[in-house]
Every structure is written in C-alpha cells, then in structure tokens.
Design a protein around this motif. Structure first.
Motif, PDB file in Angstrom:
ATOM      1  N   LEU A  93       0.822  -1.204   0.000  1.00 35.89           N
ATOM      2  CA  LEU A  93       0.000   0.000   0.000  1.00 35.89           C
ATOM      3  C   LEU A  93       0.858   1.257   0.000  1.00 35.89           C
ATOM      4  CD1 LEU A  93      -2.815   1.173   0.010  1.00 35.89           C
ATOM      5  CD2 LEU A  93      -2.849   0.985   2.509  1.00 35.89           C
ATOM      6  N   THR A  96       1.834   1.814  -3.590  1.00 38.99           N
ATOM      7  CA  THR A  96       0.833   2.370  -4.493  1.00 38.99           C
ATOM      8  C   THR A  96       0.537   3.832  -4.195  1.00 38.99           C
ATOM      9  OG1 THR A  96      -1.078   1.711  -3.136  1.00 38.99           O
ATOM     10  CG2 THR A  96      -0.268   0.115  -4.757  1.00 38.99           C
ATOM     11  N   THR A  97       0.683   4.250  -2.943  1.00 37.07           N
ATOM     12  CA  THR A  97       0.253   5.608  -2.577  1.00 37.07           C
ATOM     13  C   THR A  97       1.367   6.646  -2.657  1.00 37.07           C
ATOM     14  OG1 THR A  97       0.600   5.063  -0.227  1.00 37.07           O
ATOM     15  CG2 THR A  97      -1.607   4.765  -1.114  1.00 37.07           C
ATOM     16  N   TYR A 117      -7.189  -1.617  -6.790  1.00 37.33           N
ATOM     17  CA  TYR A 117      -7.128  -2.189  -5.438  1.00 37.33           C
ATOM     18  C   TYR A 117      -7.864  -1.266  -4.461  1.00 37.33           C
ATOM     19  CZ  TYR A 117      -4.589  -3.716  -1.159  1.00 37.33           C
ATOM     20  OH  TYR A 117      -4.229  -4.156   0.082  1.00 37.33           O
ATOM     21  N   THR A 120      -6.120   1.427  -2.329  1.00 39.36           N
ATOM     22  CA  THR A 120      -5.584   2.536  -3.129  1.00 39.36           C
ATOM     23  C   THR A 120      -6.687   3.542  -3.421  1.00 39.36           C
ATOM     24  OG1 THR A 120      -3.976   1.045  -4.154  1.00 39.36           O
ATOM     25  CG2 THR A 120      -4.357   3.160  -5.243  1.00 39.36           C
ATOM     26  N   ARG A 121      -7.881   3.068  -3.766  1.00 37.12           N
ATOM     27  CA  ARG A 121      -9.023   3.957  -3.980  1.00 37.12           C
ATOM     28  C   ARG A 121      -9.344   4.733  -2.695  1.00 37.12           C
ATOM     29  NH1 ARG A 121     -13.952   4.125  -7.235  1.00 37.12           N
ATOM     30  NH2 ARG A 121     -13.244   2.301  -8.411  1.00 37.12           N
ATOM     31  N   CYS A 124      -7.028   7.572  -2.239  1.00 32.36           N
ATOM     32  CA  CYS A 124      -7.350   8.679  -3.141  1.00 32.36           C
ATOM     33  C   CYS A 124      -8.523   9.490  -2.614  1.00 32.36           C
ATOM     34  CB  CYS A 124      -7.675   8.140  -4.535  1.00 32.36           C
ATOM     35  SG  CYS A 124      -6.261   7.444  -5.415  1.00 32.36           S
ATOM     36  N   GLU A 160      -3.844  -0.724 -13.280  1.00 24.89           N
ATOM     37  CA  GLU A 160      -3.646  -2.001 -12.586  1.00 24.89           C
ATOM     38  C   GLU A 160      -4.104  -3.088 -13.547  1.00 24.89           C
ATOM     39  OE1 GLU A 160      -5.666  -4.260  -8.842  1.00 24.89           O
ATOM     40  OE2 GLU A 160      -4.884  -2.255  -8.448  1.00 24.89           O
ATOM     41  N   ASP A 189       0.256  -0.787 -11.078  1.00 25.35           N
ATOM     42  CA  ASP A 189       0.371  -1.818 -10.046  1.00 25.35           C
ATOM     43  C   ASP A 189       0.604  -3.139 -10.773  1.00 25.35           C
ATOM     44  OD1 ASP A 189       0.048  -3.737  -8.071  1.00 25.35           O
ATOM     45  OD2 ASP A 189      -1.511  -2.623  -7.020  1.00 25.35           O
TER      46      ASP A 189
END
Length: 396
Positions: A93, A96-97, A117, A120-121, A124, A160, A189
């Motif tokens: 995580l 991804t961020t 994923y 990740t959403r 955001c 992704e 990703d």
C-alpha cells in the motif's frame, strides 16, 4: 560468481532472478547478502560526512536510506523489470500511494482505473483529495480512448492490470501513449504479473509498483512494497521516500531477496496449477465464468497473450445465481483453501468478493456471486478435490 563479471543481460530472466543483487566477493564468500541491522553509519572524514549531507556520497550514509541488503534488493528488481532504479517501502500500500503524492501537487488531477485495489481507492478518496488533488475514475477497458478523460492538469494515470477482483487486462501501451501525449505519467500496479511476467517499462510505464508481500516474498511472512521508476520519475520519488522515512526493514528485504531466488520456479507452479484448476472450473455447471486472462477464451486473453510473458495463480470465478448462505457453506468447509486477505504465498486461498461495491464508473453485473482464488503450490488434483467437495456443500 567467479571468473568474468556477471552481466545480467546475457541471461534469461529466471537466471537473473537467481543472481542479481548478490556478490559473494563482498561478504567473505557468503552466497546471500547478510542482514545488516544498522542505523548509524560512521564516516572516515569530514569531507565524506559533508558529501553525504549534500547527497553526493557514493557509500551508505544512514540506515534509513538503506543497508546492503536493501540496496541489493532494489538494484535486483530494477534490473529485472528494466527500471532506472527502485525503492523498498514497508508495504504494498505504501508502494501504491507514495507515487500519487510524489508526482502531484494541489490543483492537479489524476486518473485512476475503476478496478483499482480497494485501499488505493480509499487513499485517493480520503487523503489525496484532502491534499487538493482531484481524482476521477475511468473504465479499465478504454485503451487509447482514455485520451478523452484528460484535463489540462492531469498529471498521473494509475493503472492495474489485471485489475483487482475482476481481472480486466488494460491496454497499457495505448494508455501510456495517450498519457505521454498529454504530459502525464503512468503508474502501474504490477503485483499480479511480477517483473518476470510483465516488463512494464518496455510498454511505456513510468512507475511500476509491487506488493512484494505477494509473489516476490512468496511465503506469507513478510510485508513489503517496491517502487520501480524510470529516470524521469525517480527524483521526486526518492525525495519523498527519503523525507517521509518509509524505507523497509533489512530483515524483510532479506526475505524478499530469498524469495526472488525461487520466484521463477514458483510462478511456473502457480501458473500451471491455476490453469488446471481454471480449466476444471470452466467445465462445472455451478460456474458462470472464469476470470483468468491466461485461460484461452477468458476475458482479456488476447491482450494478455500480446503483452505478458508469464502469469501467477490469482483469478476470479463468477458462480451461477445461488444464495449467500450456500456460498458460505461451501467456503466454511474448505480443507486446503484458507480464507485470508492476501495471496502469492505457498498456500491456496479463496474469498467471496463483491466488486460492485467499490466501482463508481463501470457497473459490475456478473450475474452471480464472485469468488477470488489464489492457487498455491499444492498438488492441483488435491485442490480440485477440495473444490469439488465445496460444490457439493454449495448445492446443499
């Protein structure tokens, strides 16, 4: 590792995975880079100390910025996937961020695939927006048509492929071409495929991120992320990685390097067993669809075949309409398949999923309950027998 220097480009990726990131000549002949637990690094001269403060020092400067095993892992995965450099972070995580923060500023806009994923959403929505970055989601199957989604301040396209839970394969080269035409960077990703399955930088990606917790670690005993970058994005990523202090543990990097050595042979087994199980499932009357791109006839197979060179064992299944309590009866009685929120280890896992709860742009209407299967290293015939018994419980 004796004789002429090792040139990784002379060998196949599976061989590279076994040899990159280690040099026994550095450590009294030890095959593996030892674990170095260190915070303070001593400098021989004031000039060296001041060079390190400026960022001009060639050696290690502080434990937070990496010890030998951390550096070896970073260099190994970067070479394996064709990146300029890589950074190890404490979790997938984080991987991804951090790029979403490093490559944007207030007032910017990012495009995120609708099958991303879930955590990740959530980042955001709860944090990136709070920092003044606008977020919109796009259909993962847009391909080159993503061009119509760009705004003047679109800075990042997050991809992704295959996507979480629903396993759509994105046309990464087409998306990258459109993004670069609009001055945006592409983040992928790439956890599902690993560096052995999809060389992202050959397809136009600027930043590739991995939950090394999964296939690279491979044994369900490490939390780790990796951020791989091209030369144009590495600078801001390195700056934020340094300033936020999110380096990875030397012990975890040691485990990831160990996992890297057997990644190719494990992926072979995951893929072969997954294919056997997927084919069996495709012939079951209880199954409406199998979402495994390497399977001929499955959604996304043509794109997967064009762009990918390997696969793991993670895929989705859509069941025929059946009551939720019957699905629970099936899963609660599994002998070999466990239920857990990860995948990529030696053990097989199965969970129910509800992708429609986390999509906002592209409706997901599968026509029946969904499952996600992570096929481990067990004998596929045993896994099939376990699923067969599960279908008997499903029928009640």
């Amino acid at each position: 590792m004796s004789g002429k220097p090792f040139d990784p480009l002379e060998f196949a990726p599976a061989t590279q995975a076994g040899h990159l990131g280690r040099d026994p000549r550095r450590f009294i002949g030890a095959v593996n880079t030892p674990v170095f637990r260190a915070s303070t690094i001593l400098f021989p001269t004031v000039a060296d100390l001041e060079a390190a403060a400026r960022g001009d020092y060639a050696g290690l400067s502080y434990g937070l910025h990496g010890t030998p095993g951390v550096v070896d892992l970073q260099q190994a995965v970067a070479t394996l996937e064709g990146a300029h450099a890589a950074l190890a972070v404490p979790s997938g995580l984080t991987a991804t961020t951090l790029p979403l923060l490093a490559l944007t500023q207030p007032g910017d806009h990012v495009l995120v695939t609708d099958n991303v994923y879930g955590p990740t959403r959530r980042f955001c929505e709860l944090h990136l927006r709070r920092f003044g970055v606008d977020v919109s989601y796009y259909d993962p199957l847009l391909g080159a048509d993503i061009a119509r989604e760009f705004r003047p301040r679109t800075r990042v396209v997050f991809t992704e492929s295959p996507g979480s839970l629903t396993f759509e394969v994105q046309d990464i080269p087409a998306i990258a071409a459109a993004a670069h035409d609009h001055g945006a960077k592409v983040v992928l990703d790439n956890t599902w495929a690993t560096p052995l399955g999809f060389r992202s930088f050959d397809h136009g990606v600027d930043v590739s991120v991995h939950a090394a917790t999964k296939y690279i670690g491979g044994h369900s005993d490490v939390l780790l992320g990796l951020i791989l970058a091209n030369e144009s994005t590495y600078g801001p990523l390195f700056r934020l990685w340094t300033d936020m202090g999110v380096t990875a543990s030397p012990d975890d990097c040691f485990l990831a390097l160990r996992g890297l050595r057997t990644l190719a042979v494990r992926l072979d087994r995951h893929r072969d067993s997954a294919m056997a199980v997927a084919r069996w499932l495709a012939g079951r009357p209880e199954v409406r669809a199998v979402l495994y791109p390497p399977l001929p006839g499955a959604p996304g197979h043509a794109l997967w075949q064009r762009d990918f060179v390997h696969a793991g064992g993670l895929f989705g299944v859509v069941l025929q309409p059946v009551a939720a309590e019957r699905v629970a009866a099936m899963l609660d009685g599994m002998a070999l398949f466990g239920m857990g929120w990860s995948w990529g280890g030696f053990e097989s896992l199965i969970i129910p999923t509800v992708p429609e709860r986390v999509r906002t742009v592209t409706p997901w209407q599968p026509g029946g309950p969904c499952l996600r299967l992570a096929i481990g290293l067990e004998a596929p015939e045993d896994l099939i027998a376990d699923l067969d018994a599960g279908f008997a419980r499903l029928a009640g």
